[in-house]
Design a protein around this motif. Structure first.
Motif, PDB file in Angstrom:
ATOM      1  N   LEU A 103       9.998 -23.528  37.263  1.00  0.00           N
ATOM      2  CA  LEU A 103       9.308 -23.642  35.985  1.00  0.00           C
ATOM      3  C   LEU A 103       8.683 -22.293  35.649  1.00  0.00           C
ATOM      4  O   LEU A 103       7.783 -21.824  36.352  1.00  0.00           O
ATOM      5  N   PHE A 104       9.176 -21.669  34.596  1.00  0.00           N
ATOM      6  CA  PHE A 104       8.630 -20.393  34.143  1.00  0.00           C
ATOM      7  C   PHE A 104       7.474 -20.656  33.189  1.00  0.00           C
ATOM      8  O   PHE A 104       7.469 -21.635  32.460  1.00  0.00           O
ATOM      9  N   GLY A 105       6.503 -19.749  33.207  1.00  0.00           N
ATOM     10  CA  GLY A 105       5.352 -19.888  32.322  1.00  0.00           C
ATOM     11  C   GLY A 105       4.239 -20.711  32.948  1.00  0.00           C
ATOM     12  O   GLY A 105       3.381 -21.228  32.251  1.00  0.00           O
ATOM     13  N   ILE A 106       4.250 -20.812  34.287  1.00  0.00           N
ATOM     14  CA  ILE A 106       3.177 -21.504  34.999  1.00  0.00           C
ATOM     15  C   ILE A 106       2.740 -20.597  36.147  1.00  0.00           C
ATOM     16  O   ILE A 106       3.565 -20.155  36.945  1.00  0.00           O
ATOM     17  N   ASN A 107       1.437 -20.328  36.227  1.00  0.00           N
ATOM     18  CA  ASN A 107       0.953 -19.430  37.280  1.00  0.00           C
ATOM     19  C   ASN A 107       0.759 -20.191  38.592  1.00  0.00           C
ATOM     20  O   ASN A 107       0.959 -21.412  38.662  1.00  0.00           O
ATOM     21  N   ASP A 108       0.341 -19.484  39.635  1.00  0.00           N
ATOM     22  CA  ASP A 108       0.197 -20.092  40.963  1.00  0.00           C
ATOM     23  C   ASP A 108      -0.891 -21.163  41.022  1.00  0.00           C
ATOM     24  O   ASP A 108      -0.914 -21.962  41.955  1.00  0.00           O
ATOM     25  N   GLN A 109      -1.777 -21.178  40.054  1.00  0.00           N
ATOM     26  CA  GLN A 109      -2.808 -22.208  39.999  1.00  0.00           C
ATOM     27  C   GLN A 109      -2.351 -23.426  39.193  1.00  0.00           C
ATOM     28  O   GLN A 109      -3.097 -24.376  39.020  1.00  0.00           O
ATOM     29  N   GLY A 110      -1.131 -23.392  38.663  1.00  0.00           N
ATOM     30  CA  GLY A 110      -0.590 -24.508  37.899  1.00  0.00           C
ATOM     31  C   GLY A 110      -0.966 -24.501  36.435  1.00  0.00           C
ATOM     32  O   GLY A 110      -0.742 -25.483  35.733  1.00  0.00           O
ATOM     33  N   LYS A 111      -1.514 -23.395  35.963  1.00  0.00           N
ATOM     34  CA  LYS A 111      -1.910 -23.295  34.552  1.00  0.00           C
ATOM     35  C   LYS A 111      -0.777 -22.695  33.727  1.00  0.00           C
ATOM     36  O   LYS A 111      -0.094 -21.777  34.168  1.00  0.00           O
ATOM     37  N   VAL A 112      -0.618 -23.204  32.516  1.00  0.00           N
ATOM     38  CA  VAL A 112       0.430 -22.727  31.614  1.00  0.00           C
ATOM     39  C   VAL A 112       0.087 -21.346  31.101  1.00  0.00           C
ATOM     40  O   VAL A 112      -1.034 -21.089  30.664  1.00  0.00           O
ATOM     41  N   VAL A 113       1.073 -20.451  31.175  1.00  0.00           N
ATOM     42  CA  VAL A 113       0.968 -19.098  30.643  1.00  0.00           C
ATOM     43  C   VAL A 113       2.147 -18.965  29.675  1.00  0.00           C
ATOM     44  O   VAL A 113       3.285 -18.817  30.106  1.00  0.00           O
ATOM     45  N   PRO A 114       1.886 -19.064  28.373  1.00  0.00           N
ATOM     46  CA  PRO A 114       2.995 -19.099  27.404  1.00  0.00           C
ATOM     47  C   PRO A 114       3.937 -17.897  27.514  1.00  0.00           C
ATOM     48  O   PRO A 114       3.504 -16.764  27.737  1.00  0.00           O
ATOM     49  N   LEU A 115       5.225 -18.173  27.357  1.00  0.00           N
ATOM     50  CA  LEU A 115       6.236 -17.123  27.292  1.00  0.00           C
ATOM     51  C   LEU A 115       6.277 -16.612  25.858  1.00  0.00           C
ATOM     52  O   LEU A 115       6.212 -17.406  24.914  1.00  0.00           O
ATOM     53  N   SER A 116       6.420 -15.312  25.681  1.00  0.00           N
ATOM     54  CA  SER A 116       6.371 -14.738  24.335  1.00  0.00           C
ATOM     55  C   SER A 116       7.549 -15.178  23.471  1.00  0.00           C
ATOM     56  O   SER A 116       7.388 -15.418  22.284  1.00  0.00           O
ATOM     57  N   ASP A 117       8.735 -15.285  24.044  1.00  0.00           N
ATOM     58  CA  ASP A 117       9.925 -15.688  23.297  1.00  0.00           C
ATOM     59  C   ASP A 117      10.801 -16.570  24.189  1.00  0.00           C
ATOM     60  O   ASP A 117      11.705 -16.071  24.862  1.00  0.00           O
ATOM     61  N   PRO A 118      10.526 -17.870  24.223  1.00  0.00           N
ATOM     62  CA  PRO A 118      11.256 -18.763  25.133  1.00  0.00           C
ATOM     63  C   PRO A 118      12.773 -18.747  24.942  1.00  0.00           C
ATOM     64  O   PRO A 118      13.520 -18.820  25.919  1.00  0.00           O
ATOM     65  N   TYR A 119      13.242 -18.639  23.717  1.00  0.00           N
ATOM     66  CA  TYR A 119      14.687 -18.628  23.470  1.00  0.00           C
ATOM     67  C   TYR A 119      15.325 -17.396  24.114  1.00  0.00           C
ATOM     68  O   TYR A 119      16.331 -17.504  24.825  1.00  0.00           O
ATOM     69  N   LYS A 120      14.735 -16.226  23.899  1.00  0.00           N
ATOM     70  CA  LYS A 120      15.262 -14.993  24.499  1.00  0.00           C
ATOM     71  C   LYS A 120      15.149 -15.056  26.018  1.00  0.00           C
ATOM     72  O   LYS A 120      16.043 -14.616  26.738  1.00  0.00           O
ATOM     73  N   THR A 121      14.067 -15.624  26.505  1.00  0.00           N
ATOM     74  CA  THR A 121      13.881 -15.755  27.948  1.00  0.00           C
ATOM     75  C   THR A 121      14.999 -16.591  28.559  1.00  0.00           C
ATOM     76  O   THR A 121      15.551 -16.235  29.604  1.00  0.00           O
ATOM     77  N   CYS A 122      15.357 -17.699  27.920  1.00  0.00           N
ATOM     78  CA  CYS A 122      16.462 -18.533  28.410  1.00  0.00           C
ATOM     79  C   CYS A 122      17.775 -17.759  28.442  1.00  0.00           C
ATOM     80  O   CYS A 122      18.538 -17.851  29.411  1.00  0.00           O
ATOM     81  N   LEU A 123      18.047 -17.005  27.403  1.00  0.00           N
ATOM     82  CA  LEU A 123      19.266 -16.201  27.372  1.00  0.00           C
ATOM     83  C   LEU A 123      19.268 -15.156  28.476  1.00  0.00           C
ATOM     84  O   LEU A 123      20.295 -14.934  29.141  1.00  0.00           O
ATOM     85  N   ASP A 124      18.122 -14.516  28.698  1.00  0.00           N
ATOM     86  CA  ASP A 124      18.010 -13.510  29.760  1.00  0.00           C
ATOM     87  C   ASP A 124      18.241 -14.131  31.135  1.00  0.00           C
ATOM     88  O   ASP A 124      18.960 -13.577  31.968  1.00  0.00           O
ATOM     89  N   ILE A 125      17.647 -15.290  31.363  1.00  0.00           N
ATOM     90  CA  ILE A 125      17.815 -15.981  32.643  1.00  0.00           C
ATOM     91  C   ILE A 125      19.279 -16.345  32.863  1.00  0.00           C
ATOM     92  O   ILE A 125      19.839 -16.100  33.933  1.00  0.00           O
ATOM     93  N   GLU A 126      19.895 -16.917  31.849  1.00  0.00           N
ATOM     94  CA  GLU A 126      21.308 -17.296  31.950  1.00  0.00           C
ATOM     95  C   GLU A 126      22.179 -16.086  32.275  1.00  0.00           C
ATOM     96  O   GLU A 126      23.026 -16.129  33.178  1.00  0.00           O
TER      97      GLU A 126
END
Length: 69
Positions: A31-54
């Motif tokens: 799960l991206f966008g979650i820190n080690d404490q389990g808190k959500v840290v928003p991704l700046s551009d989720p669509y681009k992030t998905c493409l980069d990961i793929e």
């Protein structure tokens, strides 16, 4: 987090090791966008992030694991 769940605050090349480990064992979820404490840290551009990961998985891991985003 446990043996089948990993939190990543941001996308860095180190997550590819986790993808490889999960693909060689029982599978798992990153799960991206979650820190080690389990808190959500928003991704700046989720669509681009998905493409980069793929692209990074397809370009760097062989044989290509079965995954979904």
């Amino acid at each position: 987090e446990n043996k089948n769940l990993e939190w990543k605050e941001k996308v860095t090349p180190q997550y590819l090791k986790t993808v490889s480990v999960f693909s060689n064992y029982e599978g798992g979820t990153i799960l991206f966008g979650i820190n080690d404490q389990g808190k959500v840290v928003p991704l700046s551009d989720p669509y681009k992030t998905c493409l980069d990961i793929e692209n990074q998985i397809n370009d760097n891991i062989y044989p290509q694991p079965d995954y979904s985003l």
